[in-house]
Write a protein that holds these residues in place. Structure first.
Motif, PDB file in Angstrom:
ATOM      1  N   SER A 185      -0.446  -1.184  -7.507  1.00 57.56           N
ATOM      2  CA  SER A 185       0.403  -1.948  -6.589  1.00 57.56           C
ATOM      3  C   SER A 185       1.780  -2.190  -7.193  1.00 57.56           C
ATOM      4  O   SER A 185       2.807  -2.128  -6.502  1.00 57.56           O
ATOM      5  CB  SER A 185      -0.268  -3.282  -6.247  1.00 57.56           C
ATOM      6  OG  SER A 185      -1.495  -3.077  -5.574  1.00 57.56           O
ATOM      7  N   ASN A 186       1.803  -2.466  -8.492  1.00 65.47           N
ATOM      8  CA  ASN A 186       3.074  -2.672  -9.192  1.00 65.47           C
ATOM      9  C   ASN A 186       3.975  -1.439  -9.063  1.00 65.47           C
ATOM     10  O   ASN A 186       5.167  -1.528  -8.718  1.00 65.47           O
ATOM     11  CB  ASN A 186       2.784  -2.970 -10.658  1.00 65.47           C
ATOM     12  CG  ASN A 186       4.035  -3.244 -11.473  1.00 65.47           C
ATOM     13  OD1 ASN A 186       4.680  -4.273 -11.313  1.00 65.47           O
ATOM     14  ND2 ASN A 186       4.387  -2.320 -12.359  1.00 65.47           N
ATOM     15  N   ILE A 202       5.267  -0.980  -5.406  1.00 61.57           N
ATOM     16  CA  ILE A 202       6.350  -1.901  -5.038  1.00 61.57           C
ATOM     17  C   ILE A 202       7.667  -1.453  -5.656  1.00 61.57           C
ATOM     18  O   ILE A 202       8.700  -1.382  -4.978  1.00 61.57           O
ATOM     19  CB  ILE A 202       5.995  -3.342  -5.454  1.00 61.57           C
ATOM     20  CG1 ILE A 202       4.885  -3.892  -4.551  1.00 61.57           C
ATOM     21  CG2 ILE A 202       7.228  -4.250  -5.380  1.00 61.57           C
ATOM     22  CD1 ILE A 202       4.352  -5.234  -4.966  1.00 61.57           C
ATOM     23  N   ASP A 224       1.517  -5.847   4.059  1.00 60.87           N
ATOM     24  CA  ASP A 224       2.783  -5.578   4.733  1.00 60.87           C
ATOM     25  C   ASP A 224       2.476  -5.290   6.194  1.00 60.87           C
ATOM     26  O   ASP A 224       2.356  -4.134   6.619  1.00 60.87           O
ATOM     27  CB  ASP A 224       3.494  -4.387   4.071  1.00 60.87           C
ATOM     28  CG  ASP A 224       4.191  -4.784   2.783  1.00 60.87           C
ATOM     29  OD1 ASP A 224       4.849  -5.838   2.760  1.00 60.87           O
ATOM     30  OD2 ASP A 224       4.057  -4.056   1.786  1.00 60.87           O
ATOM     31  N   LYS A 261       7.884  -9.968  -8.545  1.00 58.27           N
ATOM     32  CA  LYS A 261       7.470 -11.373  -8.491  1.00 58.27           C
ATOM     33  C   LYS A 261       5.952 -11.482  -8.589  1.00 58.27           C
ATOM     34  O   LYS A 261       5.246 -10.468  -8.451  1.00 58.27           O
ATOM     35  CB  LYS A 261       7.983 -12.050  -7.213  1.00 58.27           C
ATOM     36  CG  LYS A 261       7.502 -11.416  -5.918  1.00 58.27           C
ATOM     37  CD  LYS A 261       7.944 -12.225  -4.689  1.00 58.27           C
ATOM     38  CE  LYS A 261       9.407 -12.097  -4.373  1.00 58.27           C
ATOM     39  NZ  LYS A 261       9.742 -10.812  -3.705  1.00 58.27           N
ATOM     40  N   HIS A 315       4.694 -12.796  -3.399  1.00 56.01           N
ATOM     41  CA  HIS A 315       4.719 -11.762  -2.354  1.00 56.01           C
ATOM     42  C   HIS A 315       4.057 -12.276  -1.077  1.00 56.01           C
ATOM     43  O   HIS A 315       4.538 -12.031   0.032  1.00 56.01           O
ATOM     44  CB  HIS A 315       4.008 -10.500  -2.832  1.00 56.01           C
ATOM     45  CG  HIS A 315       4.788  -9.705  -3.827  1.00 56.01           C
ATOM     46  ND1 HIS A 315       5.871  -8.925  -3.471  1.00 56.01           N
ATOM     47  CD2 HIS A 315       4.662  -9.576  -5.176  1.00 56.01           C
ATOM     48  CE1 HIS A 315       6.360  -8.331  -4.549  1.00 56.01           C
ATOM     49  NE2 HIS A 315       5.653  -8.714  -5.591  1.00 56.01           N
ATOM     50  N   SER A 366       6.314 -14.971   0.600  1.00 54.88           N
ATOM     51  CA  SER A 366       7.528 -14.371   1.173  1.00 54.88           C
ATOM     52  C   SER A 366       7.226 -13.661   2.483  1.00 54.88           C
ATOM     53  O   SER A 366       8.037 -13.698   3.421  1.00 54.88           O
ATOM     54  CB  SER A 366       8.142 -13.381   0.177  1.00 54.88           C
ATOM     55  OG  SER A 366       8.561 -14.035  -1.003  1.00 54.88           O
ATOM     56  N   ARG A 367       6.071 -13.029   2.571  1.00 54.25           N
ATOM     57  CA  ARG A 367       5.760 -12.209   3.738  1.00 54.25           C
ATOM     58  C   ARG A 367       5.312 -13.007   4.955  1.00 54.25           C
ATOM     59  O   ARG A 367       5.405 -12.513   6.088  1.00 54.25           O
ATOM     60  CB  ARG A 367       4.686 -11.167   3.358  1.00 54.25           C
ATOM     61  CG  ARG A 367       5.258  -9.994   2.557  1.00 54.25           C
ATOM     62  CD  ARG A 367       4.174  -9.246   1.817  1.00 54.25           C
ATOM     63  NE  ARG A 367       4.622  -7.968   1.265  1.00 54.25           N
ATOM     64  CZ  ARG A 367       5.379  -7.843   0.182  1.00 54.25           C
ATOM     65  NH1 ARG A 367       5.776  -8.930  -0.484  1.00 54.25           N
ATOM     66  NH2 ARG A 367       5.743  -6.647  -0.249  1.00 54.25           N
ATOM     67  N   ILE A 402      -1.949  -8.333  -0.921  1.00 60.22           N
ATOM     68  CA  ILE A 402      -0.614  -8.358  -0.329  1.00 60.22           C
ATOM     69  C   ILE A 402      -0.624  -7.441   0.887  1.00 60.22           C
ATOM     70  O   ILE A 402      -0.935  -6.247   0.773  1.00 60.22           O
ATOM     71  CB  ILE A 402       0.449  -7.898  -1.334  1.00 60.22           C
ATOM     72  CG1 ILE A 402       0.430  -8.790  -2.584  1.00 60.22           C
ATOM     73  CG2 ILE A 402       1.846  -7.906  -0.704  1.00 60.22           C
ATOM     74  CD1 ILE A 402       1.264  -8.246  -3.747  1.00 60.22           C
TER      75      ILE A 402
END
Length: 295
Positions: A231-232, A235, A114, A37, A42, A45-46, A112
Motif C-alpha cells: 500500500s505504501n 500511494i 478510495d 501519512k 488517510h 482525510s477520505r 484505506i
C-alpha cells in the motif's frame, strides 16, 4: 441516507497489532505511516466529503498517541472511547453506538478505501462493502439470493460466493445494530471466542432488516506488514513526490524511492526502496528494500 443528513462514523483502533510486533510494542498500528501519512490520517482525510456528525474512535492500545494525533483534525468532531476489554469487533462497535435510528458508517482502522463515500452511504438499506476474491474460504463472505444478502459466513469450508467483507459497513439504523449486538452478547453467540459483527448482521436479517452490497474494485489493506508495504508503494506511485521526508529528518548522500522518513531520522550513505523509517532512527551504510525500520 439523504445527503443532507448527518452521519456518525465509528473507527475501531484498539488492537495491539500483534502481526507487526515488535514495532507495535511502541506505537498503535493505525499510526504506522503509509505513503505520506499514518493509516488513520488517510481514513480521516477520505471521509470528509460526508456530512459528519461525529467520528468515534474505539481506542485501547496507545490511546494517548491516537488522541495526540487526531488533534490535527480539529474540523472533525472526534471522540475517543476506550475499550477496556477486547471482546471482539462487535463489542468494540457497540461502545460507539447510540440507541437512535440514525445511520452509522463503520470503517476498520487498518483499511484505506478510495471510494465515493457519499454514494456508498446514500442508501435506504444497510450497505456492505465487498471484494471479489479468489480464496473466499479465508474471509468472511456474504451469500446472496437474487442480489439480496441472505447470510454472513465467517471463513466457510465450502463457500457459495466469492464476495468477501473487507471492513466498510453503512448501517441504516444504529438502534437496530445495537439491539442485534446486545442479543449476541446476551446469548453468548461468538465466533472464535469473540463477538463479531457478521453474527450481529445475521440477527438483523432474521429481524427482517435488508442489506445490500457494493463491490469495491480494490482497496489498500494495511493489516499485515506485506500488505502495508504494498500500500505504501502504491500511494507513493500515485503522488508527485515518491518520498516523504520529515522536516526534522536528515538524508545524507543516499538514494530513496517510495520511502517515508519520520521525524528525527538520519539516513546516511544508504539506498532505500519502499522502506518506512519510524521516529529517531539512524540508518547508515545500508541497502534496504520492503522494510519497516525503527520503533
Amino acid at each position: 441516507m439523504n445527503q443532507n443528513n448527518l452521519i456518525d462514523v465509528i473507527i475501531p483502533v484498539a488492537g495491539k497489532g500483534e502481526r507487526f510486533y515488535p514495532i507495535t510494542k511502541y506505537t498503535q498500528k493505525c499510526l504506522l505511516p503509509v505513503g505520506d501519512k499514518p493509516i488513520l490520517g488517510h481514513i480521516l482525510s477520505r471521509i470528509q466529503s460526508l456530512n459528519i456528525k461525529s467520528v468515534k474512535l474505539i481506542t485501547g492500545h496507545f490511546e494517548n498517541k491516537v488522541k495526540e494525533y487526531v488533534e490535527n483534525y480539529k474540523n472533525l468532531n472526534i471522540a475517543c472511547i476506550y475499550q477496556s476489554e477486547q471482546l471482539g469487533l462487535a463489542h468494540a462497535i457497540k461502545l460507539g453506538l447510540q440507541n437512535i435510528e440514525n445511520p452509522v458508517l463503520i470503517i476498520l482502522g487498518d483499511s484505506i478505501f478510495d471510494i465515493d463515500y457519499v454514494d456508498f452511504c446514500n442508501k435506504t438499506k444497510s450497505n456492505i462493502g465487498v471484494l471479489e476474491v479468489e480464496d473466499p474460504e479465508r474471509y468472511g463472505i456474504i451469500e446472496l439470493d437474487q442480489d439480496k444478502i441472505i447470510k454472513f459466513i465467517e471463513k466457510p469450508k465450502n463457500p457459495k460466493s466469492n464476495l468477501a467483507q473487507i471492513g466498510i459497513y453503512y448501517i441504516h439504523s444504529q438502534k437496530k445494530l445495537l439491539n442485534a449486538i446486545n442479543k449476541i452478547i446476551t446469548s453468548n453467540i461468538q465466533t472464535k471466542n469473540e463477538y463479531q459483527l457478521p453474527d450481529a448482521f445475521q440477527i438483523m436479517i432474521k429481524d427482517k432488516n435488508m442489506f445490500e452490497y457494493t463491490k469495491i474494485n480494490e482497496y489498500l489493506d494495511c493489516g499485515i506488514k506485506k500488505n502495508l508495504l504494498a500500500s505504501n508503494k502504491k500511494i507513493f506511485s500515485s503522488m508527485k513526490s515518491s518520498n516523504f521526508i520529515s522536516l526534522t529528518a536528515q538524508v545524507i548522500n543516499s538514494n530513496l524511492k517510495y520511502c517515508h522518513i519520520s521525524p528525527g531520522c538520519i539516513i546516511e550513505n544508504s539506498s532505500l526502496k519502499n522502506v518506512i523509517v519510524l521516529n529517531d532512527t539512524l540508518i547508515k551504510n545500508k541497502i534496504l528494500e520492503n522494510e519497516i525500520i525503527g520503533s
